[in-house]
Design a protein around this motif. Structure first.
Motif, PDB file in Angstrom:
ATOM      1  N   ALA A 166     -10.512  -3.210   4.871  1.00 41.89           N
ATOM      2  CA  ALA A 166     -10.344  -2.612   3.555  1.00 41.89           C
ATOM      3  C   ALA A 166     -11.682  -2.536   2.828  1.00 41.89           C
ATOM      4  O   ALA A 166     -12.579  -3.343   3.057  1.00 41.89           O
ATOM      5  CB  ALA A 166      -9.350  -3.424   2.735  1.00 41.89           C
ATOM      6  N   LEU A 218     -11.039   2.367  -0.480  1.00 40.50           N
ATOM      7  CA  LEU A 218      -9.660   2.449   0.004  1.00 40.50           C
ATOM      8  C   LEU A 218      -8.682   1.900  -1.020  1.00 40.50           C
ATOM      9  O   LEU A 218      -7.605   2.480  -1.246  1.00 40.50           O
ATOM     10  CB  LEU A 218      -9.514   1.683   1.326  1.00 40.50           C
ATOM     11  CG  LEU A 218      -9.979   2.401   2.583  1.00 40.50           C
ATOM     12  CD1 LEU A 218      -9.994   1.434   3.762  1.00 40.50           C
ATOM     13  CD2 LEU A 218      -9.068   3.593   2.885  1.00 40.50           C
ATOM     14  N   VAL A 219      -9.027   0.774  -1.642  1.00 43.80           N
ATOM     15  CA  VAL A 219      -8.164   0.217  -2.677  1.00 43.80           C
ATOM     16  C   VAL A 219      -7.956   1.239  -3.783  1.00 43.80           C
ATOM     17  O   VAL A 219      -6.826   1.483  -4.237  1.00 43.80           O
ATOM     18  CB  VAL A 219      -8.759  -1.087  -3.236  1.00 43.80           C
ATOM     19  CG1 VAL A 219      -7.954  -1.576  -4.442  1.00 43.80           C
ATOM     20  CG2 VAL A 219      -8.802  -2.178  -2.161  1.00 43.80           C
ATOM     21  N   ALA A 267     -11.038  -7.012   1.111  1.00 47.13           N
ATOM     22  CA  ALA A 267     -11.914  -5.847   0.929  1.00 47.13           C
ATOM     23  C   ALA A 267     -13.365  -6.292   1.049  1.00 47.13           C
ATOM     24  O   ALA A 267     -13.844  -7.124   0.268  1.00 47.13           O
ATOM     25  CB  ALA A 267     -11.667  -5.204  -0.430  1.00 47.13           C
ATOM     26  N   GLY A 310       0.852  -1.181   0.000  1.00 51.08           N
ATOM     27  CA  GLY A 310       0.000   0.000   0.000  1.00 51.08           C
ATOM     28  C   GLY A 310       0.889   1.233   0.000  1.00 51.08           C
ATOM     29  O   GLY A 310       2.120   1.135  -0.086  1.00 51.08           O
ATOM     30  N   PHE A 340      -5.433  -5.783  -0.753  1.00 49.12           N
ATOM     31  CA  PHE A 340      -6.767  -5.577  -0.178  1.00 49.12           C
ATOM     32  C   PHE A 340      -6.700  -5.858   1.322  1.00 49.12           C
ATOM     33  O   PHE A 340      -7.510  -6.603   1.858  1.00 49.12           O
ATOM     34  CB  PHE A 340      -7.785  -6.533  -0.820  1.00 49.12           C
ATOM     35  CG  PHE A 340      -8.110  -6.272  -2.266  1.00 49.12           C
ATOM     36  CD1 PHE A 340      -7.378  -5.381  -3.030  1.00 49.12           C
ATOM     37  CD2 PHE A 340      -9.163  -6.931  -2.874  1.00 49.12           C
ATOM     38  CE1 PHE A 340      -7.680  -5.155  -4.362  1.00 49.12           C
ATOM     39  CE2 PHE A 340      -9.478  -6.715  -4.207  1.00 49.12           C
ATOM     40  CZ  PHE A 340      -8.739  -5.834  -4.947  1.00 49.12           C
ATOM     41  N   LEU A 352      -4.404  -0.591   4.487  1.00 47.11           N
ATOM     42  CA  LEU A 352      -4.736   0.555   3.651  1.00 47.11           C
ATOM     43  C   LEU A 352      -5.294   1.693   4.502  1.00 47.11           C
ATOM     44  O   LEU A 352      -5.176   2.871   4.155  1.00 47.11           O
ATOM     45  CB  LEU A 352      -5.749   0.151   2.579  1.00 47.11           C
ATOM     46  CG  LEU A 352      -5.288  -0.920   1.593  1.00 47.11           C
ATOM     47  CD1 LEU A 352      -6.388  -1.238   0.584  1.00 47.11           C
ATOM     48  CD2 LEU A 352      -4.006  -0.513   0.879  1.00 47.11           C
ATOM     49  N   ASP A 353      -5.920   1.322   5.617  1.00 39.93           N
ATOM     50  CA  ASP A 353      -6.341   2.263   6.658  1.00 39.93           C
ATOM     51  C   ASP A 353      -6.080   1.504   7.955  1.00 39.93           C
ATOM     52  O   ASP A 353      -6.905   0.691   8.369  1.00 39.93           O
ATOM     53  CB  ASP A 353      -7.805   2.638   6.515  1.00 39.93           C
ATOM     54  CG  ASP A 353      -8.270   3.638   7.560  1.00 39.93           C
ATOM     55  OD1 ASP A 353      -7.406   4.236   8.245  1.00 39.93           O
ATOM     56  OD2 ASP A 353      -9.493   3.808   7.710  1.00 39.93           O
ATOM     57  N   PRO A 408      -5.880  -4.834   5.665  1.00 44.86           N
ATOM     58  CA  PRO A 408      -6.257  -3.837   6.669  1.00 44.86           C
ATOM     59  C   PRO A 408      -5.206  -2.769   6.909  1.00 44.86           C
ATOM     60  O   PRO A 408      -5.347  -1.976   7.828  1.00 44.86           O
ATOM     61  CB  PRO A 408      -6.458  -4.666   7.949  1.00 44.86           C
ATOM     62  CG  PRO A 408      -6.597  -6.065   7.514  1.00 44.86           C
ATOM     63  CD  PRO A 408      -5.790  -6.179   6.274  1.00 44.86           C
ATOM     64  N   HIS A 412      -5.657   4.177  -2.802  1.00 46.04           N
ATOM     65  CA  HIS A 412      -4.235   3.835  -2.869  1.00 46.04           C
ATOM     66  C   HIS A 412      -3.776   3.664  -4.310  1.00 46.04           C
ATOM     67  O   HIS A 412      -2.653   4.076  -4.661  1.00 46.04           O
ATOM     68  CB  HIS A 412      -3.961   2.579  -2.053  1.00 46.04           C
ATOM     69  CG  HIS A 412      -3.865   2.834  -0.577  1.00 46.04           C
ATOM     70  ND1 HIS A 412      -2.679   2.828   0.118  1.00 46.04           N
ATOM     71  CD2 HIS A 412      -4.828   3.120   0.339  1.00 46.04           C
ATOM     72  CE1 HIS A 412      -2.900   3.091   1.394  1.00 46.04           C
ATOM     73  NE2 HIS A 412      -4.206   3.265   1.555  1.00 46.04           N
TER      74      HIS A 412
END
Length: 405
Positions: free
Chosen positions: A294, A298-299, A361, A254, A284, A288-289, A286, A302
């Protein structure tokens, strides 16, 4: 984990000996990876989207013609049997996924005797070769770009083999030639911790590549094996970028500028990999935040950041999950939470691990998750050619430039 990557499917339960991870705990403190890592191929929660709802959300018209590559994934899901055997429904999920290729992890990660790691890697390769043979109408083994293209034409899903740790060859680099002949085409020098090649991203001190690590990179280049730096420490990754004469990749990561986590990559790293001709694949996970589930948004956030930094020719997807969708299951959520607690107590939990942040995700929970992602990208104004690059054309180009052995 620590981030859900340590989960190659195999014919027998894998074990984590927490003492071998340098924690000083009794050797009897052992768990199967499914118990200890919580079946991180996927997670389960009530908000997952059923297959029929994902399909109804819309189809991107270019999906059928696109080269679709998951840069880090695997057939199956958290319900895959401990033996690693795929259910018929999981094979069918791969068939209908539309994936051209999945970069499948084989071999163990983490500290263990090199001979043991070598034997496990060979065993994993034999297992997946058997899966390909048993399901030849769905799977194809990918050793070359010609194999990849043939799988696309035939409507099959290619399986390319990858290591996420150099533990199986770190004491004898001649084994790289053996693995290359067996079909391994992507290798990470290190996982999260230190090995004889260099330092992983969770080490407090990163001394970079060792001399044997430099030689390993050089041999991988010569053998036509793509160097993956997804779990490497920052200095180790920088050294590999300097040493490698071929493009290198982050198959699943990420953007650190959006979520500060050791498994995410800085803008400088994303730019450096692009300058080297490689790609960064967004996962995908956790991270990413950090600490949160996810989502498709969010995907995409990024992906768009990585495009802005590295350019659309240097971004891809590595879901870091299974192809089959997950089903809401209270027992799984209980087991997942318990495994996170065990990891925390054992001292090997990664930053941001949460008992409710499952490693996939939530609203892309379908075998055709990449088609739905493409639909979302198109709705946001991304052109068809850019989407094709992200879905797999960029990774194919890197394979062309590196799989020379």
């Amino acid at each position: 984990m620590p981030d859900g990557d340590d989960r190659p499917l195999s014919r027998a339960p894998r074990w984590v000996d927490v003492r071998s991870e340098g924690l000083g705990l009794p050797a009897t403190e052992r768990y199967t990876r499914r118990e200890f890592i919580a079946s991180a191929v996927g997670g389960l929660l009530a908000s997952t989207v059923p297959w029929r709802d994902v399909r109804a959300a819309g189809q991107w018209p270019g999906y059928a013609r696109a080269m679709v590559i998951d840069g880090c994934g695997s057939p199956g899901n958290s319900r895959t049997e401990a033996s690693g055997a795929l259910l018929a429904s999981m094979v069918e999920d791969v068939r209908r996924s539309g994936l051209t290729c999945v970069n499948v992890t084989v071999g163990p990660v983490g500290t263990r005797p090199s001979d043991e790691a070598f034997a496990q890697a060979v065993s994993d390769i034999e297992f997946w070769d058997g899966q390909v043979d048993a399901n030849s109408e769905v799977f194809a083994k990918v050793r070359t770009v010609a194999d990849l293209d043939a799988a696309k034409r035939a409507g099959r899903t290619g399986l390319a083999y990858a290591f996420q740790d150099g533990v199986s060859f770190q004491e004898d680099l001649a084994r790289l030639e053996v693995f290359q002949r067996l079909g391994v085409r992507v290798i990470q020098p290190t996982y999260n911790r230190h090995n004889l090649l260099g330092d992983g991203c969770l080490e407090s001190v990163d001394a970079g590549l060792s001399r044997v690590g430099v030689e390993a990179i050089e041999r991988m280049n010569a053998l036509g094996i793509l160097v993956d730096l997804s779990h490497c420490g920052r200095q180790t990754a920088a050294d590999a970028l300097r040493v490698s004469k071929a493009p290198v990749v982050f198959t699943h990561t990420g953007c650190a500028a959006l979520a500060d986590h050791p498994r995410n990559r800085t803008d400088a790293e994303l730019h450096a990999v692009a300058q080297k001709g490689g790609v960064a694949g967004i996962y995908f996970m956790p991270y990413l935040d950090v600490g949160h589930q996810a989502t498709a948004d969010l995907v995409i956030r990024h992906l768009e950041h990585a495009i802005g930094v590295a350019g659309e020719d240097h971004v891809s997807i590595g879901t870091d999950g299974g192809v089959s969708a997950e089903v809401d299951d209270e027992a799984y959520r209980h087991d997942f939470a318990e495994s996170v607690r065990k990891r925390r107590e054992a001292g090997i939990g990664a930053p941001g691990e949460s008992e409710t942040a499952y490693p996939f995700a939530a609203d892309l929970n379908s075998p055709r998750r990449l088609e739905w992602l493409a639909t979302r990208l198109s709705a946001r104004g991304h052109g068809d050619r850019r989407i094709e690059k992200i879905l797999g054309a960029n990774l194919r180009r890197v394979f062309v430039e590196t799989w020379t052995g």
